[in-house]
Design an enzyme around this catalytic site. Structure first.
Site, mmCIF file in Angstrom:
data_model
loop_
_atom_site.group_PDB
_atom_site.id
_atom_site.type_symbol
_atom_site.label_atom_id
_atom_site.label_comp_id
_atom_site.label_asym_id
_atom_site.label_seq_id
_atom_site.Cartn_x
_atom_site.Cartn_y
_atom_site.Cartn_z
ATOM 1 N N LYS A 1 -0.161 30.727 44.025
ATOM 2 C CA LYS A 1 -1.591 31.044 44.112
ATOM 3 C C LYS A 1 -2.089 30.368 45.377
ATOM 4 O O LYS A 1 -2.391 29.176 45.385
ATOM 5 C CB LYS A 1 -2.305 30.500 42.876
ATOM 6 C CG LYS A 1 -3.551 31.271 42.441
ATOM 7 C CD LYS A 1 -4.644 31.286 43.475
ATOM 8 C CE LYS A 1 -5.460 30.012 43.492
ATOM 9 N NZ LYS A 1 -6.404 29.963 44.636
ATOM 10 N N GLU B 1 -0.018 16.570 45.350
ATOM 11 C CA GLU B 1 -0.296 16.000 46.676
ATOM 12 C C GLU B 1 -1.787 16.165 46.896
ATOM 13 O O GLU B 1 -2.277 17.282 47.082
ATOM 14 C CB GLU B 1 0.542 16.721 47.739
ATOM 15 C CG GLU B 1 2.033 16.463 47.521
ATOM 16 C CD GLU B 1 2.950 17.221 48.481
ATOM 17 O OE1 GLU B 1 2.466 18.033 49.265
ATOM 18 O OE2 GLU B 1 4.159 16.980 48.419
ATOM 19 N N CYS C 1 -4.828 16.409 55.604
ATOM 20 C CA CYS C 1 -4.920 15.407 54.533
ATOM 21 C C CYS C 1 -4.556 14.013 55.043
ATOM 22 O O CYS C 1 -5.040 13.014 54.537
ATOM 23 C CB CYS C 1 -4.018 15.787 53.379
ATOM 24 S SG CYS C 1 -2.311 16.024 53.881
ATOM 25 N N GLU D 1 -13.716 11.345 50.849
ATOM 26 C CA GLU D 1 -13.013 12.233 51.787
ATOM 27 C C GLU D 1 -13.969 13.331 52.262
ATOM 28 O O GLU D 1 -14.539 14.060 51.448
ATOM 29 C CB GLU D 1 -11.805 12.882 51.096
ATOM 30 C CG GLU D 1 -11.006 13.756 52.051
ATOM 31 C CD GLU D 1 -9.869 14.512 51.353
ATOM 32 O OE1 GLU D 1 -10.097 15.084 50.273
ATOM 33 O OE2 GLU D 1 -8.747 14.523 51.896
HETATM 34 P P1 NAD Z 1 -8.848 22.487 46.436
HETATM 35 O O1 NAD Z 1 -8.399 21.482 45.445
HETATM 36 O O2 NAD Z 1 -10.268 22.921 46.405
HETATM 37 O O3 NAD Z 1 -7.997 23.844 46.261
HETATM 38 C C1 NAD Z 1 -6.598 23.855 46.371
HETATM 39 C C2 NAD Z 1 -6.066 25.030 45.585
HETATM 40 O O4 NAD Z 1 -6.352 24.828 44.206
HETATM 41 C C3 NAD Z 1 -6.673 26.378 45.957
HETATM 42 O O5 NAD Z 1 -5.672 27.364 45.906
HETATM 43 C C4 NAD Z 1 -7.694 26.578 44.852
HETATM 44 O O6 NAD Z 1 -8.014 27.916 44.608
HETATM 45 C C5 NAD Z 1 -6.963 25.985 43.667
HETATM 46 N N1 NAD Z 1 -7.820 25.566 42.570
HETATM 47 C C6 NAD Z 1 -9.088 25.066 42.637
HETATM 48 N N2 NAD Z 1 -9.546 24.804 41.397
HETATM 49 C C7 NAD Z 1 -8.543 25.121 40.524
HETATM 50 C C8 NAD Z 1 -8.421 25.088 39.113
HETATM 51 N N3 NAD Z 1 -9.423 24.675 38.312
HETATM 52 N N4 NAD Z 1 -7.250 25.471 38.566
HETATM 53 C C9 NAD Z 1 -6.232 25.907 39.329
HETATM 54 N N5 NAD Z 1 -6.308 25.990 40.686
HETATM 55 C C10 NAD Z 1 -7.446 25.594 41.274
HETATM 56 O O7 NAD Z 1 -8.426 21.935 47.841
HETATM 57 P P2 NAD Z 1 -8.710 22.607 49.271
HETATM 58 O O8 NAD Z 1 -10.162 22.481 49.558
HETATM 59 O O9 NAD Z 1 -8.084 23.947 49.322
HETATM 60 O O10 NAD Z 1 -7.869 21.644 50.235
HETATM 61 C C11 NAD Z 1 -8.365 20.463 50.763
HETATM 62 C C12 NAD Z 1 -7.875 19.283 49.954
HETATM 63 O O11 NAD Z 1 -6.444 19.269 49.933
HETATM 64 C C13 NAD Z 1 -8.259 17.939 50.533
HETATM 65 O O12 NAD Z 1 -8.637 17.085 49.498
HETATM 66 C C14 NAD Z 1 -6.965 17.429 51.180
HETATM 67 O O13 NAD Z 1 -6.875 16.058 51.311
HETATM 68 C C15 NAD Z 1 -5.966 17.967 50.227
HETATM 69 N N6 NAD Z 1 -4.640 18.059 50.851
HETATM 70 C C16 NAD Z 1 -3.692 17.142 50.485
HETATM 71 C C17 NAD Z 1 -2.427 17.179 51.082
HETATM 72 C C18 NAD Z 1 -1.360 16.200 50.701
HETATM 73 O O14 NAD Z 1 -0.221 16.415 51.090
HETATM 74 N N7 NAD Z 1 -1.651 15.155 49.964
HETATM 75 C C19 NAD Z 1 -2.167 18.137 52.067
HETATM 76 C C20 NAD Z 1 -3.171 19.034 52.415
HETATM 77 C C21 NAD Z 1 -4.408 18.992 51.798
#
Ligand code: NAD
Length: 486
Positions: free
Chosen positions: A178, A254, A288, A390
């Site tokens: 997804k 992550e 991130c 963040e």
């Molecule tokens: P997000 O958590 O909003 O979304 C990530 C994914 O989760 C998307 O595909 C989204 O549709 C899905 N999602 C959201 N709510 C959900 C739910 N209730 N159930 C199932 N899936 C759901 O994150 P984002 O805004 O896409 O990305 C930015 C974030 O990602 C930042 O916090 C960043 O730090 C983190 N990030 C972490 C790493 C790492 O390696 N630690 C790497 C890249 C990004």
């Protein structure tokens, strides 16, 4: 208008509900495609296809055959490099100069590296004594975990999705992906490459949609998924962990960070400025591992701030095709609202705005884009939301420190623990401080230097588990001990 469909059992299919959502180019705000939103029916079909493929040819294939196919997937991405690059940059707005060096090559590498790794993994064997004197032999075998749900974010869409799909498939699992609703295109395009490479239908499936009450929630609630691997915000990780608890499914998470850079007065200042500039502003701050808190030893504080300001102001803001640009828009207007709310908070709390703090003037054809200025602040209290939460934007707060112990305490003061960068030419200090930082990755005199064989993940609220190298194999396989009485 182009339509982006789900990829289920080797075929592109639309949603039974007919529900579509917009895919928007963040550089100009224009709709570039309509994306099918998966309902329960499409998620069910994808999981069913993944389960069937596990029992079919993929599950029976030798490691050597699987490795060969995954090499062809990597070669397929490379052969269609320009197509992937165009798609990734349209979805994210990032400069092509960046995506052509990082996103697309790493997307391909993720298939080769993990396929090669699995070929060479040994398991263990133990002889043991038994009371009757005949003895027993224990040996372990690795088996795929099963159907893996992969949920990925928008900041490095192809790279972060394949970072999980590559090892999952190398270990013999099947996947339902997804991707982020903001960046569906390269995940969809990869379906064509999978078919061309000879990946059997059902091994790689994609369902598009949002998180809550949409494809993401349907996938995490699905009882026939064996484990979930997720990259995204910490809050979303908590929700996914709760969903995965039903049926006791494993998670690899992550998550977010609020990473500290520590700059000692004995650093090589040129290197520290260059590294901090990249770590704060690369990919418009949407990394991130990026640095949003910079702690600088007092004797070099003023010079550091002045030089970082000059570096930020020299960044060239522009759209992906502009070969001079090294700073693009944020991924969406929604995300821009969030980032600008922190710019406002900083102003309200009386921060000194060293540079930026607002929206740049853009030419008319880009005026509808999600642009913000690279921003540096000083003077905020340690408990300010700008310093503790963040933001995931192109911004950092710089604060002076006086002692090594103070710098370590500041760096460790938040519930996050993803990454940190230390800048010093004193080797003893580098080791001493790195050992005390509470984070999954600590860089010394560098940033974003990654070897795919190393453990990657976050401490504290920045994640659960480690992926990378053999650590990915630990997550994507089940180790079974077989005990044979001799
Ligand atoms: P997000 O958590 O909003 O979304 C990530 C994914 O989760 C998307 O595909 C989204 O549709 C899905 N999602 C959201 N709510 C959900 C739910 N209730 N159930 C199932 N899936 C759901 O994150 P984002 O805004 O896409 O990305 C930015 C974030 O990602 C930042 O916090 C960043 O730090 C983190 N990030 C972490 C790493 C790492 O390696 N630690 C790497 C890249 C990004």
């Amino acid at each position: 208008m182009k339509e982006i469909k789900h990829f289920i059992n080797g075929q592109y299919v639309g949603s039974a509900s007919g529900k579509l959502f917009d895919n928007v180019n963040p550089a100009n705000g224009q709709v570039i495609a309509k994306v099918h939103e998966a309902g329960q029916a499409e998620v069910d079909a994808a999981v069913k296809a993944a389960r069937a493929a596990l029992k079919g040819p993929w599950g029976k294939m030798s490691v050597a055959e699987r490795t060969e196919i995954l090499h062809r997937v990597a070669d397929g991405i490379t052969a269609r490099f320009d197509e992937f690059l165009e798609a990734e940059c349209l979805d994210t707005g990032k400069p092509k100069s960046l995506a052509s060096h990082i996103d697309i090559p790493r997307g391909a590498a993720n298939f080769k590296v993990f396929a090669d790794l699995i070929k060479n993994v040994a398991t263990e064997a133990f002889e043991m004594a038994t009371p009757d004197g005949s003895g027993a032999l224990n040996y372990s075998v690795r088996r795929p975990k099963g159907v893996i749900g992969v949920i990925s974010p928008w900041n490095l869409p192809l790279l972060l999705m394949t970072w999980k799909v590559g090892p999952a498939l190398a270990c013999g699992n099947t996947v339902v992906v997804k991707p982020s609703e903001e960046t569906p295109t390269t995940t969809a395009l990869l379906g064509e490459v999978m078919n061309e490479a000879g990946v059997p239908p059902g091994v790689y499936n994609v369902v598009h949609g949002f998180g809550g009450d949409s494809a993401g929630a349907f996938l995490t609630a699905h009882p026939d998924v064996d484990a979930y691997t997720f990259t995204g915000e910490t809050g979303t990780g908590e929700v996914i962990m709760r969903a995965a608890a039903k049926g006791v499914r494993q998670v690899s998470l992550e998550l977010g960070g609020k990473n500290a850079g520590i700059v000692f007065a004995d650093c090589d200042l040129d290197k520290a400025i260059e590294g901090t500039l990249r770590s704060a502003f690369a990919n418009c701050g949407q990394v991130c591992l990026g640095t949003e808190r910079v702690y600088v030893e007092r004797p070099i504080f003023d010079e550091f701030v002045a030089r970082l300001k000059a570096g930020a102001e020299a960044l060239v803001i522009g759209e992906p095709n502009d070969p001079t640009a090294n700073f693009g828009p944020l991924v969406s207007h929604k995300h821009r609202e969030k980032v600008l709310s922190y710019y406002q908070k900083a102003a309200d709390e009386g921060a000194t705005v060293v540079t930026g703090g607002g929206v740049p003037d853009m030419p008319a054809h880009l005026a509808g884009g999600a642009w913000v200025q690279p921003t540096i602040w000083t003077g905020l209290p340690d408990n300010s939301a700008v310093v503790t939460e963040e933001i995931f934007g192109p911004c950092c707060h710089i604060r002076p420190f006086d002692t090594e112990a103070e710098a370590i305490e500041l760096a460790n003061s938040l519930p996050y623990g993803l990454a940190s960068a230390i800048w010093t030419e004193n080797t003893s200090r580098a080791h001493r401080v790195a050992g005390q930082i509470e984070a999954g990755i600590v860089w010394v005199n560098s940033w974003f230097l990654r070897d795919l064989r190393t453990a990657f993940g976050g401490a504290k609220q920045s994640g659960i588990g480690r992926e990378g190298g053999v650590h990915s194999l630990e997550f994507y396989t089940e180790l079974k001990n077989i005990c044979v009485k001799l």
